[in-house]
Design a protein around this motif. Structure first.
Motif, PDB file in Angstrom:
ATOM      1  N   LEU A  25     -41.786  -2.422  15.365  1.00  0.00           N
ATOM      2  CA  LEU A  25     -40.782  -1.843  15.318  1.00  0.00           C
ATOM      3  C   LEU A  25     -40.849  -0.619  16.440  1.00  0.00           C
ATOM      4  O   LEU A  25     -39.598  -0.182  16.836  1.00  0.00           O
ATOM      5  CB  LEU A  25     -41.092  -0.960  14.038  1.00  0.00           C
ATOM      6  N   VAL A  26     -41.974  -0.144  17.028  1.00  0.00           N
ATOM      7  CA  VAL A  26     -41.917   0.748  18.205  1.00  0.00           C
ATOM      8  C   VAL A  26     -41.377  -0.145  19.160  1.00  0.00           C
ATOM      9  O   VAL A  26     -40.505   0.576  20.064  1.00  0.00           O
ATOM     10  CB  VAL A  26     -43.354   1.104  18.436  1.00  0.00           C
ATOM     11  N   ALA A  27     -41.631  -1.325  19.584  1.00  0.00           N
ATOM     12  CA  ALA A  27     -41.168  -1.981  20.883  1.00  0.00           C
ATOM     13  C   ALA A  27     -39.684  -2.196  20.683  1.00  0.00           C
ATOM     14  O   ALA A  27     -38.964  -2.018  21.575  1.00  0.00           O
ATOM     15  CB  ALA A  27     -41.814  -3.406  20.890  1.00  0.00           C
ATOM     16  N   THR A  28     -39.297  -2.865  19.369  1.00  0.00           N
ATOM     17  CA  THR A  28     -37.818  -2.901  19.503  1.00  0.00           C
ATOM     18  C   THR A  28     -37.077  -1.734  19.125  1.00  0.00           C
ATOM     19  O   THR A  28     -36.066  -1.298  19.983  1.00  0.00           O
ATOM     20  CB  THR A  28     -37.548  -3.892  18.058  1.00  0.00           C
ATOM     21  N   GLY A  29     -37.675  -0.565  18.707  1.00  0.00           N
ATOM     22  CA  GLY A  29     -37.153   0.671  18.529  1.00  0.00           C
ATOM     23  C   GLY A  29     -36.884   1.571  19.846  1.00  0.00           C
ATOM     24  O   GLY A  29     -35.958   1.903  20.198  1.00  0.00           O
ATOM     25  N   LEU A  30     -37.926   1.321  21.001  1.00  0.00           N
ATOM     26  CA  LEU A  30     -37.711   1.772  22.070  1.00  0.00           C
ATOM     27  C   LEU A  30     -36.602   1.144  22.834  1.00  0.00           C
ATOM     28  O   LEU A  30     -36.018   1.693  23.735  1.00  0.00           O
ATOM     29  CB  LEU A  30     -39.223   1.667  23.072  1.00  0.00           C
ATOM     30  N   ILE A  31     -36.541  -0.116  22.859  1.00  0.00           N
ATOM     31  CA  ILE A  31     -35.302  -0.989  23.488  1.00  0.00           C
ATOM     32  C   ILE A  31     -34.115  -0.271  23.003  1.00  0.00           C
ATOM     33  O   ILE A  31     -33.168  -0.143  23.696  1.00  0.00           O
ATOM     34  CB  ILE A  31     -35.254  -2.388  23.166  1.00  0.00           C
ATOM     35  N   LEU A  32     -34.103   0.040  21.797  1.00  0.00           N
ATOM     36  CA  LEU A  32     -32.815   0.588  21.346  1.00  0.00           C
ATOM     37  C   LEU A  32     -32.538   2.077  21.588  1.00  0.00           C
ATOM     38  O   LEU A  32     -31.404   2.581  21.717  1.00  0.00           O
ATOM     39  CB  LEU A  32     -32.641   0.720  19.649  1.00  0.00           C
ATOM     40  N   TYR A  33     -33.600   2.628  21.835  1.00  0.00           N
ATOM     41  CA  TYR A  33     -33.785   4.371  22.049  1.00  0.00           C
ATOM     42  C   TYR A  33     -33.729   4.538  23.538  1.00  0.00           C
ATOM     43  O   TYR A  33     -32.845   5.627  23.927  1.00  0.00           O
ATOM     44  CB  TYR A  33     -34.872   4.792  21.325  1.00  0.00           C
ATOM     45  N   LEU A  34     -34.296   3.876  24.387  1.00  0.00           N
ATOM     46  CA  LEU A  34     -34.494   4.387  25.756  1.00  0.00           C
ATOM     47  C   LEU A  34     -33.384   3.819  26.617  1.00  0.00           C
ATOM     48  O   LEU A  34     -33.015   2.577  26.645  1.00  0.00           O
ATOM     49  CB  LEU A  34     -35.801   4.092  26.477  1.00  0.00           C
ATOM     50  N   PRO A  35     -32.418   4.610  27.032  1.00  0.00           N
ATOM     51  CA  PRO A  35     -31.015   3.927  27.683  1.00  0.00           C
ATOM     52  C   PRO A  35     -31.619   3.115  28.840  1.00  0.00           C
ATOM     53  O   PRO A  35     -30.917   1.814  29.244  1.00  0.00           O
ATOM     54  CB  PRO A  35     -30.660   5.239  28.580  1.00  0.00           C
ATOM     55  N   SER A  36     -32.766   3.199  29.539  1.00  0.00           N
ATOM     56  CA  SER A  36     -33.329   2.120  30.695  1.00  0.00           C
ATOM     57  C   SER A  36     -33.488   0.962  30.218  1.00  0.00           C
ATOM     58  O   SER A  36     -32.986  -0.189  30.517  1.00  0.00           O
ATOM     59  CB  SER A  36     -34.532   2.739  31.470  1.00  0.00           C
TER      60      SER A  36
ATOM     61  N   TRP B  66     -29.163  11.039  25.586  1.00  0.00           N
ATOM     62  CA  TRP B  66     -28.199   9.991  25.434  1.00  0.00           C
ATOM     63  C   TRP B  66     -28.870   8.631  24.542  1.00  0.00           C
ATOM     64  O   TRP B  66     -30.089   8.484  24.673  1.00  0.00           O
ATOM     65  CB  TRP B  66     -27.698   9.547  26.659  1.00  0.00           C
ATOM     66  N   ARG B  67     -27.923   8.046  24.069  1.00  0.00           N
ATOM     67  CA  ARG B  67     -28.544   6.629  23.559  1.00  0.00           C
ATOM     68  C   ARG B  67     -27.315   5.933  23.631  1.00  0.00           C
ATOM     69  O   ARG B  67     -26.252   6.222  23.732  1.00  0.00           O
ATOM     70  CB  ARG B  67     -29.060   6.742  22.095  1.00  0.00           C
ATOM     71  N   ILE B  68     -27.656   4.660  24.254  1.00  0.00           N
ATOM     72  CA  ILE B  68     -26.716   3.539  24.733  1.00  0.00           C
ATOM     73  C   ILE B  68     -26.225   2.675  23.412  1.00  0.00           C
ATOM     74  O   ILE B  68     -27.207   1.877  23.123  1.00  0.00           O
ATOM     75  CB  ILE B  68     -27.107   2.795  25.931  1.00  0.00           C
ATOM     76  N   MET B 177     -19.681  10.972  36.464  1.00  0.00           N
ATOM     77  CA  MET B 177     -20.633  11.720  35.637  1.00  0.00           C
ATOM     78  C   MET B 177     -21.463  12.420  36.041  1.00  0.00           C
ATOM     79  O   MET B 177     -22.538  11.702  36.722  1.00  0.00           O
ATOM     80  CB  MET B 177     -21.030  10.711  34.410  1.00  0.00           C
ATOM     81  N   ASN B 178     -21.717  13.773  35.849  1.00  0.00           N
ATOM     82  CA  ASN B 178     -22.779  14.517  36.791  1.00  0.00           C
ATOM     83  C   ASN B 178     -22.908  14.536  38.053  1.00  0.00           C
ATOM     84  O   ASN B 178     -23.938  14.294  38.685  1.00  0.00           O
ATOM     85  CB  ASN B 178     -24.290  14.392  35.831  1.00  0.00           C
ATOM     86  N   GLY B 179     -21.657  14.196  38.729  1.00  0.00           N
ATOM     87  CA  GLY B 179     -21.633  14.233  40.101  1.00  0.00           C
ATOM     88  C   GLY B 179     -21.865  12.935  40.865  1.00  0.00           C
ATOM     89  O   GLY B 179     -22.098  12.784  41.973  1.00  0.00           O
ATOM     90  N   ARG B 180     -21.953  11.789  39.809  1.00  0.00           N
ATOM     91  CA  ARG B 180     -22.360  10.622  40.511  1.00  0.00           C
ATOM     92  C   ARG B 180     -21.305   9.563  40.015  1.00  0.00           C
ATOM     93  O   ARG B 180     -20.816   9.774  38.849  1.00  0.00           O
ATOM     94  CB  ARG B 180     -23.762  10.177  40.287  1.00  0.00           C
ATOM     95  N   PRO B 181     -21.308   8.210  40.620  1.00  0.00           N
ATOM     96  CA  PRO B 181     -20.102   7.495  39.856  1.00  0.00           C
ATOM     97  C   PRO B 181     -20.848   7.122  38.597  1.00  0.00           C
ATOM     98  O   PRO B 181     -22.032   6.934  38.108  1.00  0.00           O
ATOM     99  CB  PRO B 181     -20.365   6.071  40.810  1.00  0.00           C
ATOM    100  N   LEU B 182     -19.844   6.754  37.725  1.00  0.00           N
ATOM    101  CA  LEU B 182     -20.328   6.542  35.981  1.00  0.00           C
ATOM    102  C   LEU B 182     -21.257   5.373  36.183  1.00  0.00           C
ATOM    103  O   LEU B 182     -21.093   4.326  36.763  1.00  0.00           O
ATOM    104  CB  LEU B 182     -19.056   6.360  35.300  1.00  0.00           C
ATOM    105  N   PRO B 183     -22.606   5.529  35.584  1.00  0.00           N
ATOM    106  CA  PRO B 183     -23.340   4.646  35.568  1.00  0.00           C
ATOM    107  C   PRO B 183     -23.037   3.430  34.680  1.00  0.00           C
ATOM    108  O   PRO B 183     -22.162   3.662  33.810  1.00  0.00           O
ATOM    109  CB  PRO B 183     -24.867   5.330  34.875  1.00  0.00           C
ATOM    110  N   ARG B 184     -23.757   2.312  34.765  1.00  0.00           N
ATOM    111  CA  ARG B 184     -23.281   1.081  34.012  1.00  0.00           C
ATOM    112  C   ARG B 184     -23.441   1.343  32.564  1.00  0.00           C
ATOM    113  O   ARG B 184     -22.331   1.145  31.852  1.00  0.00           O
ATOM    114  CB  ARG B 184     -24.215  -0.100  34.466  1.00  0.00           C
ATOM    115  N   GLU B 185     -24.395   2.026  32.084  1.00  0.00           N
ATOM    116  CA  GLU B 185     -24.577   2.105  30.692  1.00  0.00           C
ATOM    117  C   GLU B 185     -23.617   2.969  29.989  1.00  0.00           C
ATOM    118  O   GLU B 185     -23.516   3.281  28.773  1.00  0.00           O
ATOM    119  CB  GLU B 185     -26.067   2.310  30.309  1.00  0.00           C
ATOM    120  N   HIS B 186     -23.050   3.909  30.937  1.00  0.00           N
ATOM    121  CA  HIS B 186     -22.143   4.910  30.246  1.00  0.00           C
ATOM    122  C   HIS B 186     -20.654   4.406  30.777  1.00  0.00           C
ATOM    123  O   HIS B 186     -19.740   5.313  30.265  1.00  0.00           O
ATOM    124  CB  HIS B 186     -22.221   6.121  31.102  1.00  0.00           C
TER     125      HIS B 186
END
Lengths: 182, 237
Positions: A25-36, B66-68, B177-186
């Motif tokens: 759940l932590v692993a899948t949750g972090l994928i949902l939570y962290l934009p990167s 943010w969350r995507i 967004m925030n001075g840079r081209p809009l990022p992909r996830e946004h």
């Protein structure tokens, strides 16, 4: 070396089912939570499904282990945990176990509310996301302390044997749990 | 006692100890957590506002708030050479704006808060882009074009705004967004920004705008969310 029974089979199964479910759940949750990570992995609908059903499976598996296993023994352990005095567990272990159990319930409730809230406004509360996120952070702090003491710290890491084989050395039990094995 | 052979010896359990502090800790944690569904958000708003200066230096959370959210298998990719914004439907003059042309339209910049219907907020986001009025100047909507259909390159995401909503002074098509081209996830390269409404109205990866006679239900609205998603005044809040 002589050995002392430290954890029953039911307790150990419960512990490892809990650990496996929590890490999934932590692993899948972090994928949902962290934009990167969300961007890297994509496939959000699939990850969401794995996370949701993983959570349902986690709680169900815990309930199943308790019901099919030695539930009388678990009830005795629970009664022991009700009092914050050293016994078979020290006070830190008791606090960790009690908070983990409370967090599991809160994770379940807030997770279900997130899922239901996406489907029906009556289940939507402004604080649900905050609670679910806050629980993650609090759980990771607990987990870090738990892993340090169980795996790294030289004076305490022998205890991991209790959770894998069920037994610890008598000498160690005497030194760490004088009230239990004095 | 009814002990199975497998169970460890229970010694040192002090049932005589009068106070069950462990039980109290457990129940208080559960009760505190459940009640936070009500008090969590207002309290966190105040705390995070008070601590905002520290948060700017050392972010509390790794997400900057943010969350995507996406609804399909993968995020659309942007290629400036082939990308076009199509403006069509009930207009006198259909447009296919490429990225350079779009950025050549009158620039607007604003700082606004972004609110998600699931309960999170990102404050003071700096958006740069174009106002819809400046796009419409070229497309010339017909008299009976009362709404916009906003289509995302993320299929099947689509949403609608009334003409009146689209022309609110702080609504824009944002490419920075925030001075840079809009990022992909946004939503690179272009998304709608309508701060007075929840995030799901702020369509990402915008690929076409069609003028229509009437707003219909968009992606989330078909799943029960409000069409007029005013922050604090819709979706059960």
């Amino acid at each position: 070396m002589s050995w002392v029974r430290r954890f029953s089979r039911t307790e150990r199964t419960l512990h490892w089912v809990n650990a496996a479910g929590f890490l999934l759940l932590v692993a899948t949750g972090l994928i949902l939570y962290l934009p990167s990570l969300s961007t890297l992995v994509g496939r959000r609908p699939l990850v969401k499904d794995v996370h949701f059903w993983g959570g349902v499976g986690w709680i169900s598996a815990l309930a199943l282990v308790a019901l099919l296993g030695d539930w009388r023994g678990l009830l005795r352990t629970a009664r022991d945990l009700e009092r914050l005095t050293p016994s078979r567990f020290n006070v830190g272990q008791k606090v960790n176990a009690l908070l983990s159990a409370a967090f599991a319930i809160l994770f379940l409730v807030s997770g279900l509310l997130l899922w239901l809230g996406e489907r029906d406004t009556r289940f939507r509360f402004a604080g649900t996301v905050l609670l679910h996120d806050g629980l993650l952070y609090a759980s990771l702090v607990l987990l870090a302390g738990h892993l340090y003491l169980a795996v790294i710290h030289p004076a305490t890491r022998h205890s991991l044997r209790g959770m894998t084989t069920g037994k610890v050395s008598e000498e160690w039990a005497r030194r760490h749990y004088p009230r239990w094995f004095g | 006692m009814n002990r199975s052979d497998d169970f460890p010896e229970e010694r040192g359990v002090s049932e005589s100890e009068p106070k069950r502090y462990g039980r109290g800790l457990f129940l208080a944690t559960v009760a505190g957590g459940l009640s936070s569904l009500v008090w969590g958000r207002p309290v966190w708003s105040r705390v995070s506002a008070a601590l905002a200066p520290i948060d700017q230096l050392v972010p509390f959370v790794p997400t900057s708030g943010w969350r995507i959210y996406t609804v399909s298998g993968s995020m659309p990719t942007f290629d400036a050479a082939t990308w076009r914004l199509h403006v069509g439907g009930l207009v006198e003059n259909e447009l296919d704006l490429d990225y350079e042309h779009l950025r050549g339209l009158p620039r607007a910049t604003q700082v606004s808060d972004f609110h998600c219907v699931t309960g999170w907020t990102v404050r003071n986001v700096r958006w740069t882009g174009v106002r819809l009025a400046d796009v419409f100047a070229g497309a010339r909507p017909k008299a009976h074009a009362h709404a916009l259909q906003l289509t995302s390159a993320e299929i099947p995401y689509v949403d609608y705004l009334t003409m009146k909503q689209a022309l609110l002074p702080d609504v824009m098509l944002a490419y920075e967004m925030n001075g840079r081209p809009l990022p992909r996830e946004h939503g690179a390269p272009l998304r709608l920004v309508i701060p007075e409404m929840y995030g799901y109205k702020n369509v990402k990866w915008l690929s076409r705008i069609d003028l229509v006679a009437k707003a219909r239900a968009g992606y989330w609205e078909n799943l029960g969310y409000d069409r007029d998603a005013w922050v604090g005044r819709s979706n059960g809040y």
